[in-house]
Design an enzyme around this catalytic site. Sequence first.
Site, PDB file in Angstrom:
ATOM      1  N   LYS A 213     -12.365  -1.247   1.153  1.00  0.00           N
ATOM      2  CA  LYS A 213     -11.633  -0.371   0.235  1.00  0.00           C
ATOM      3  C   LYS A 213     -12.439  -0.269  -1.062  1.00  0.00           C
ATOM      4  O   LYS A 213     -13.454   0.422  -1.077  1.00  0.00           O
ATOM      5  CB  LYS A 213     -10.203  -0.867   0.064  1.00  0.00           C
ATOM      6  CG  LYS A 213      -9.421  -0.602   1.361  1.00  0.00           C
ATOM      7  CD  LYS A 213      -8.016  -1.117   1.391  1.00  0.00           C
ATOM      8  CE  LYS A 213      -7.364  -0.707   2.724  1.00  0.00           C
ATOM      9  NZ  LYS A 213      -6.464  -1.730   3.242  1.00  0.00           N
TER      10      LYS A 213
ATOM     11  N   HIS B 151      -5.648  -4.258  -1.197  1.00  0.00           N
ATOM     12  CA  HIS B 151      -5.575  -3.188  -2.201  1.00  0.00           C
ATOM     13  C   HIS B 151      -5.675  -3.710  -3.633  1.00  0.00           C
ATOM     14  O   HIS B 151      -5.674  -2.920  -4.575  1.00  0.00           O
ATOM     15  CB  HIS B 151      -4.274  -2.382  -2.034  1.00  0.00           C
ATOM     16  CG  HIS B 151      -4.334  -1.404  -0.912  1.00  0.00           C
ATOM     17  ND1 HIS B 151      -4.922  -0.165  -1.031  1.00  0.00           N
ATOM     18  CD2 HIS B 151      -3.906  -1.479   0.371  1.00  0.00           C
ATOM     19  CE1 HIS B 151      -4.831   0.483   0.114  1.00  0.00           C
ATOM     20  NE2 HIS B 151      -4.213  -0.293   0.994  1.00  0.00           N
TER      21      HIS B 151
ATOM     22  N   SER C 286       0.793  -1.236   0.000  1.00  0.00           N
ATOM     23  CA  SER C 286       0.000   0.000   0.000  1.00  0.00           C
ATOM     24  C   SER C 286       0.820   1.278   0.000  1.00  0.00           C
ATOM     25  O   SER C 286       0.314   2.336  -0.336  1.00  0.00           O
ATOM     26  CB  SER C 286      -0.952  -0.010   1.189  1.00  0.00           C
ATOM     27  OG  SER C 286      -0.221  -0.141   2.387  1.00  0.00           O
TER      28      SER C 286
HETATM   29  C1  LIG Z   1      -6.201  -2.019   4.620  1.00  0.00           C
HETATM   30  C2  LIG Z   1      -5.607  -3.339   4.829  1.00  0.00           C
HETATM   31  C3  LIG Z   1      -6.111  -4.205   5.781  1.00  0.00           C
HETATM   32  C4  LIG Z   1      -7.210  -3.801   6.709  1.00  0.00           C
HETATM   33  O1  LIG Z   1      -8.459  -3.898   6.097  1.00  0.00           O
HETATM   34  P1  LIG Z   1      -9.733  -3.293   6.838  1.00  0.00           P
HETATM   35  O2  LIG Z   1     -10.877  -3.882   6.122  1.00  0.00           O
HETATM   36  O3  LIG Z   1      -9.639  -1.809   6.716  1.00  0.00           O
HETATM   37  O4  LIG Z   1      -9.644  -3.743   8.255  1.00  0.00           O
HETATM   38  C5  LIG Z   1      -5.550  -5.466   5.890  1.00  0.00           C
HETATM   39  N1  LIG Z   1      -4.537  -5.844   5.099  1.00  0.00           N
HETATM   40  C6  LIG Z   1      -4.010  -5.032   4.171  1.00  0.00           C
HETATM   41  C7  LIG Z   1      -2.888  -5.513   3.311  1.00  0.00           C
HETATM   42  C8  LIG Z   1      -4.521  -3.746   4.004  1.00  0.00           C
HETATM   43  O5  LIG Z   1      -3.998  -2.929   3.085  1.00  0.00           O
END
Ligand SMILES: *Cc1c(COP(=O)(O)O)cnc(C)c1O
Length: 397
Positions: free
Chosen positions: A244, A214, A186
């Site tokens: 997301k 992502h 990310s």
């Molecule tokens: C954003 C993210 C999460 C967390 O996801 P949420 O649904 O916001 O709890 C977990 N793993 C990765 C790789 C992320 O980028």
Amino acid sequence: MTSKTLSAFLLNQLNELKDRGLYNTIDPLEGPNGPVIRMKGREFVNLSSNNYLGLATDKRLVDAAVEATIRFGVGSGAVRTINGTLALHVELEEKLAAFKGTEAAVAFQSGFNCNMAAISAVMGEGDAILSDELNHASIIDGCRLTKAKVIRYRHSDMDDLRTKAKEARESGAFGKIMAITDGVFSMDGDVAKLPDIAEIAESYDLITYVDDAHGSGVLGGGAGTVKHFGLSDRIDFQIGTLSKAVGAVGGYVAGTREVVDWLKARSRPFLFSTALPPGTVAACIEAIGILQESKQLQDRLWENAAYLRRGLQALGFSTGHTATPITPCMIGDEEKTQRFSARLYEEGVYAKAIVFPTVPKGTGRVRNMPTAEHTTKMLDRALAAYGKAGWELGLIR
Ligand SMILES: *Cc1c(COP(=O)(O)O)cnc(C)c1O
């Protein structure tokens, strides 16, 4: 510790963060988290959300959530294994499995929770986990919940992974061995080398685990990084988030029937934390339907990302080695990065500075998250601010 000494201790810690420029002030939004946001009575071009496809604010999802809320209430009433499993949850999980091309899927309350749930449900004492050094915090914490030995490999360094996998397997010291990685990283927007990871896993009998938070909704026609590489039957665990690109909140694990049945029997957030609420589940079902029906939103997202990236490069900025819509504008020095982001804010652009310790020292960047909903006019406004602020701070000429 009395509450007074606790307060004094914490105040001291907070001041230290502030002195080091690491304290983050949080500005609440005064409206939806769309391509333009309101904060402190002002409008900003929003380049900081994970609302990749604009689904968080999509009318079809809102309607689905409202309708389900009216029919089923705001809460699911229990954990999944008591009687919190609504027919809606089952429908969502079937849809997710079909979308991912796996036998089954199981939904959790967040992507973070998936990693709390799945890693410790299968890995334990006497096992080993090979983990990319830049993996997400929730993977790191998920690994900590196990008694397995965690072996970090250098970021996306396949020689290092291969060497460490070989050593771990040939030592005879471990039972199960897992390779675990983000699908898309990310902070830089680079994609994990999944074909190599799958091949190494087959050579050394590793369990494979990809957290595609992502990548879901963004790559592979929306189905994610694993699908993008055509590896759907070679990755044991595919984690996705519903928070997301899907636009709501929640997460899921997709895999074989056995993996999913095991997680339903043994993973602690499934057993001990209340199920996703009906409105959220209905919105997610609607979102997956939209993703399956049309690539229009993804195409817009990638077009906007390409436009922004080319624009930043034309101004003389580096965008690092991204291969996804995540668009870092590399600055370097931490203090300069913060100052630059603050200048963009003054110019009406909301793009966050990301500095050490989130990323390595000297690699500060302002991270841009374009979405399908940005118009060319909004992106031009952002680019004009980048040009002005960059020139003022002597970052470009
Ligand atoms: C954003 C993210 C999460 C967390 O996801 P949420 O649904 O916001 O709890 C977990 N793993 C990765 C790789 C992320 O980028």
